[in-house]
Design a protein around this motif. Structure first.
Motif, PDB file in Angstrom:
ATOM      1  N   THR A 174       1.215  -1.471   0.296  1.00 28.89           N
ATOM      2  CA  THR A 174       0.568  -0.148   0.219  1.00 28.89           C
ATOM      3  C   THR A 174       0.644   0.737   0.247  1.00 28.89           C
ATOM      4  O   THR A 174       0.413   2.295  -0.037  1.00 28.89           O
ATOM      5  CB  THR A 174      -1.058   0.195   1.435  1.00 28.89           C
ATOM      6  N   GLN A 175       2.234   0.864   0.422  1.00 27.67           N
ATOM      7  CA  GLN A 175       2.675   2.627   0.512  1.00 27.67           C
ATOM      8  C   GLN A 175       3.039   3.149  -1.140  1.00 27.67           C
ATOM      9  O   GLN A 175       3.168   2.122  -1.980  1.00 27.67           O
ATOM     10  CB  GLN A 175       4.576   2.265   0.792  1.00 27.67           C
ATOM     11  N   SER A 176       3.187   4.517  -0.969  1.00 27.45           N
ATOM     12  CA  SER A 176       3.819   5.004  -2.045  1.00 27.45           C
ATOM     13  C   SER A 176       4.809   5.785  -2.126  1.00 27.45           C
ATOM     14  O   SER A 176       5.425   6.656  -0.741  1.00 27.45           O
ATOM     15  CB  SER A 176       2.281   5.899  -2.661  1.00 27.45           C
ATOM     16  N   PRO A 177       6.374   5.876  -2.564  1.00 29.00           N
ATOM     17  CA  PRO A 177       6.234   5.051  -3.723  1.00 29.00           C
ATOM     18  C   PRO A 177       6.337   3.756  -2.899  1.00 29.00           C
ATOM     19  O   PRO A 177       6.997   3.084  -2.117  1.00 29.00           O
ATOM     20  CB  PRO A 177       7.296   5.154  -4.355  1.00 29.00           C
ATOM     21  N   PHE A 178       5.770   2.333  -4.366  1.00 30.45           N
ATOM     22  CA  PHE A 178       5.944   1.073  -4.026  1.00 30.45           C
ATOM     23  C   PHE A 178       7.349   0.654  -3.925  1.00 30.45           C
ATOM     24  O   PHE A 178       8.326   1.296  -5.363  1.00 30.45           O
ATOM     25  CB  PHE A 178       4.933   0.605  -5.525  1.00 30.45           C
ATOM     26  N   ASP A 179       8.286  -0.547  -3.584  1.00 36.08           N
ATOM     27  CA  ASP A 179       9.143  -0.408  -2.941  1.00 36.08           C
ATOM     28  C   ASP A 179       9.538  -2.072  -3.321  1.00 36.08           C
ATOM     29  O   ASP A 179       8.865  -3.449  -1.855  1.00 36.08           O
ATOM     30  CB  ASP A 179       9.949  -0.629  -2.033  1.00 36.08           C
ATOM     31  N   GLN A 180       9.515  -2.209  -4.795  1.00 37.97           N
ATOM     32  CA  GLN A 180       9.328  -3.877  -5.460  1.00 37.97           C
ATOM     33  C   GLN A 180      10.324  -4.699  -4.322  1.00 37.97           C
ATOM     34  O   GLN A 180       9.312  -5.566  -3.691  1.00 37.97           O
ATOM     35  CB  GLN A 180       9.132  -4.110  -6.357  1.00 37.97           C
ATOM     36  N   ASP A 181      11.055  -4.214  -4.594  1.00 34.81           N
ATOM     37  CA  ASP A 181      12.340  -5.050  -3.514  1.00 34.81           C
ATOM     38  C   ASP A 181      11.840  -5.043  -1.932  1.00 34.81           C
ATOM     39  O   ASP A 181      12.068  -6.229  -1.375  1.00 34.81           O
ATOM     40  CB  ASP A 181      13.566  -4.555  -3.792  1.00 34.81           C
TER      41      ASP A 181
END
Length: 69
Positions: free
Chosen positions: A24-31
């Motif tokens: 749900t966080q923005s910016p999305f931290d895929q790692d």
């Protein structure tokens, strides 16, 4: 033999919550989220978790098949 379970939380609940909050966080931290996904997977395998359910599931069913148009 002592039981180490001192919390009332279900198995792997913290790992699942951490992963949900990550997406749900923005910016999305895929790692970061991938790392949390791997941690959740390791937990469910080691604890032999078969299924998750929400505490409020009886009050709010989120199944797309049960929605009425």
């Amino acid at each position: 033999m002592a039981i180490e379970k001192t919390s009332d939380k279900p198995e792997c609940a913290q790992q699942a919550l951490d992963l949900l909050n990550c997406v749900t966080q923005s910016p999305f931290d895929q790692d970061k989220c991938l790392h949390l996904l791997n941690a959740l997977r390791e937990c469910v395998v080691s604890k032999k978790v078969k299924k998750f359910s929400l505490a409020e599931q009886g009050h709010q069913e989120a199944s797309p098949t049960s929605k009425k148009a």
